[in-house]
Design an enzyme around this catalytic site. Structure first.
Site, PDB file in Angstrom:
ATOM      1  N   GLU A  78     -11.567  -3.733  -3.393  1.00  0.00           N
ATOM      2  CA  GLU A  78     -10.571  -2.732  -3.789  1.00  0.00           C
ATOM      3  C   GLU A  78     -10.322  -2.892  -5.286  1.00  0.00           C
ATOM      4  O   GLU A  78      -9.582  -3.778  -5.711  1.00  0.00           O
ATOM      5  CB  GLU A  78      -9.270  -2.960  -3.028  1.00  0.00           C
ATOM      6  CG  GLU A  78      -9.420  -2.948  -1.524  1.00  0.00           C
ATOM      7  CD  GLU A  78      -8.253  -3.668  -0.857  1.00  0.00           C
ATOM      8  OE1 GLU A  78      -7.090  -3.376  -1.170  1.00  0.00           O
ATOM      9  OE2 GLU A  78      -8.507  -4.559  -0.029  1.00  0.00           O
ATOM     10  N   HIS A 127      -9.874   1.937   0.009  1.00  0.00           N
ATOM     11  CA  HIS A 127      -9.818   0.790   0.920  1.00  0.00           C
ATOM     12  C   HIS A 127     -10.951   0.824   1.957  1.00  0.00           C
ATOM     13  O   HIS A 127     -10.723   0.595   3.144  1.00  0.00           O
ATOM     14  CB  HIS A 127      -8.449   0.773   1.610  1.00  0.00           C
ATOM     15  CG  HIS A 127      -7.982  -0.569   2.034  1.00  0.00           C
ATOM     16  ND1 HIS A 127      -8.656  -1.338   2.953  1.00  0.00           N
ATOM     17  CD2 HIS A 127      -6.904  -1.302   1.666  1.00  0.00           C
ATOM     18  CE1 HIS A 127      -8.002  -2.459   3.139  1.00  0.00           C
ATOM     19  NE2 HIS A 127      -6.937  -2.466   2.360  1.00  0.00           N
ATOM     20  N   SER A 128     -12.176   1.108   1.520  1.00  0.00           N
ATOM     21  CA  SER A 128     -13.305   1.102   2.461  1.00  0.00           C
ATOM     22  C   SER A 128     -13.663  -0.318   2.866  1.00  0.00           C
ATOM     23  O   SER A 128     -13.666  -1.231   2.041  1.00  0.00           O
ATOM     24  CB  SER A 128     -14.527   1.770   1.822  1.00  0.00           C
ATOM     25  OG  SER A 128     -14.309   3.159   1.717  1.00  0.00           O
ATOM     26  N   HIS A 176       0.802  -1.234   0.000  1.00  0.00           N
ATOM     27  CA  HIS A 176       0.000   0.000   0.000  1.00  0.00           C
ATOM     28  C   HIS A 176       0.838   1.289   0.000  1.00  0.00           C
ATOM     29  O   HIS A 176       0.575   2.222   0.761  1.00  0.00           O
ATOM     30  CB  HIS A 176      -0.957  -0.008   1.192  1.00  0.00           C
ATOM     31  CG  HIS A 176      -2.042  -1.055   1.086  1.00  0.00           C
ATOM     32  ND1 HIS A 176      -2.438  -1.604  -0.107  1.00  0.00           N
ATOM     33  CD2 HIS A 176      -2.821  -1.648   2.040  1.00  0.00           C
ATOM     34  CE1 HIS A 176      -3.417  -2.480   0.113  1.00  0.00           C
ATOM     35  NE2 HIS A 176      -3.657  -2.537   1.404  1.00  0.00           N
TER      36      HIS A 176
HETATM   37  C1  BGC Z   1      -4.656  -6.508   1.649  1.00  0.00           C
HETATM   38  C2  BGC Z   1      -4.507  -7.254   2.940  1.00  0.00           C
HETATM   39  C3  BGC Z   1      -3.996  -6.316   3.960  1.00  0.00           C
HETATM   40  C4  BGC Z   1      -4.951  -5.173   4.101  1.00  0.00           C
HETATM   41  C5  BGC Z   1      -4.429  -4.147   5.063  1.00  0.00           C
HETATM   42  C6  BGC Z   1      -5.600  -5.389   1.853  1.00  0.00           C
HETATM   43  O1  BGC Z   1      -5.681  -4.638   0.696  1.00  0.00           O
HETATM   44  O2  BGC Z   1      -5.081  -7.338   0.604  1.00  0.00           O
HETATM   45  O3  BGC Z   1      -3.659  -8.348   2.795  1.00  0.00           O
HETATM   46  O4  BGC Z   1      -3.793  -6.941   5.198  1.00  0.00           O
HETATM   47  O5  BGC Z   1      -5.132  -4.555   2.871  1.00  0.00           O
HETATM   48  O6  BGC Z   1      -5.434  -3.656   5.790  1.00  0.00           O
END
Ligand code: BGC
Length: 344
Positions: free
Chosen positions: A309, A175-176, A106
């Site tokens: 997502e 990431h909701s 991320h």
């Molecule tokens: C991922 C998870 C990760 C999470 C973090 C998601 O996008 O696929 O593996 O733990 O984000 O909050």
């Protein structure tokens, strides 16, 4: 008609003021803050006409400053995992900070979710802009990113645009975490999910796609017809769904299409998702454990919510057989995802 208002949400010492924008239509109210473009609240009507807040979040700015699980945030410069935090562009190797096992997750240590974006009002919504400097978190090129949230009646659209001064990998998403009963409901086992996808990406022990594009037929990943999540989550290898479903195969044109539908029979709420992106990461909040202090005293245990997502495939920058992950100078990155809220 959507009513758009704003107020101050809080101040981060040394960084500035964080605004909260409220987009309100007849049937949906969405709140967004300028820290990380975070969606802090989505209130929608159930079949009985009652509004519930159906996304996870915190009561105040302090909560979002420690948002380790990325509740509601826009993720960038590259959402999801990059194997070893390493990639090569134009013959030059780049090494990013490692923040998830041996990988970068991320966007790195200070991704787009931790920046204060500048805001501008647009018809029915808000446009947020971030200038990510050349070398930000190790990524090449100055990147100008805008995220535009527009609410039109029952549909929230999110448009992601970016341009860069050097060739850079990019993958923006939101990431909701949703629970269609209420953000504080304990699980999503009573939700029915369908994802319009013939193939998904199996992952290795570090959650990096193996490179195989596997057909969903005859597996727990076949969600083409609606399935009840409770029993299905238990059939998936590992702690639950945390996989990319392929929406467009490499070489195919990217165009907006319906990709997922989630139905909560008890409340009647339906969430439909469409996107121009090549994939969608379906994640069932496997790493939540009830230890967070959420909105209104909620605790958010494992499997209390789901994320859809919409994004490019994980680690695409290191996998030539995956869809192109690079944005080149002079090009425009431009994707739209729509969340439509209704009842059935
Ligand atoms: C991922 C998870 C990760 C999470 C973090 C998601 O996008 O696929 O593996 O733990 O984000 O909050």
């Amino acid at each position: 008609m959507t009513e758009v208002t704003k107020e101050e949400f809080g101040v981060i010492p040394g960084q500035g003021s964080v605004q909260k924008w409220r987009l309100k239509s007849q049937s949906v109210t969405v709140e967004i803050i300028s820290l990380g473009c975070i969606i802090t609240s989505i209130k929608t009507k159930g079949r009985d006409g009652e509004f519930n807040d159906i996304v996870l979040g915190f009561d105040n700015l302090q909560g979002y400053l420690n948002n380790a699980r990325y509740f509601g945030a826009v993720i960038g410069r590259v959402a999801n995992r990059i194997a070893g935090g390493r990639f090569t562009v134009d013959g030059k190797e780049y090494q990013l900070a490692i923040n998830n096992g041996p990988n970068t997750l991320h966007g790195g240590v200070r991704g787009f979710d931790k920046a204060i974006w500048s805001c501008q009002s647009v018809e029915g919504g808000v446009r947020l802009t971030l200038i990510s400097p050349d070398g930000d978190e190790g990524f090449p090129g100055e990147l100008r990113a805008t995220v535009t949230y527009i609410l039109a009646e029952d549909t929230l659209s999110i448009q992601y645009q970016a341009c860069s001064s050097k060739t850079t990998p990019i993958n923006l998403t939101n990431h909701s975490y949703f629970n269609l009963a209420d953000h504080a409901a304990p699980d999503i086992y009573d939700h029915e999910v369908s994802i319009t996808s013939n193939a998904y990406l199996p992952v290795d022990e570090n959650m990096i796609p193996t490179g195989e594009i596997r057909q969903v037929d005859g597996s727990p990943f076949d969600l083409r017809e609606p399935v009840l999540l409770g029993p299905r989550v238990r059939e998936v290898p590992g702690p639950g769904f945390d996989h990319n479903f392929c929406l467009v195969l490499p070489g195919q044109p990217w165009m907006e299409r319906a990709c997922a539908r989630v139905y909560h029979p008890a409340s009647g709420r339906v969430l439909e998702v469409s996107t121009s992106q090549s994939g969608v990461q379906f994640y069932t909040a496997n790493f939540l454990d009830g230890s967070l202090q959420g909105k209104d005293g909620a605790t958010y245990p494992k499997h209390c919510s789901f994320c859809l997502e919409t994004q490019n495939w994980p680690d695409a920058v290191n996998k030539p057989q995956f869809p192109d992950a690079l944005l080149r100078p002079g090009e425009e990155y431009n994707h739209t995802t729509r969340f439509t809220f209704s009842t059935a």
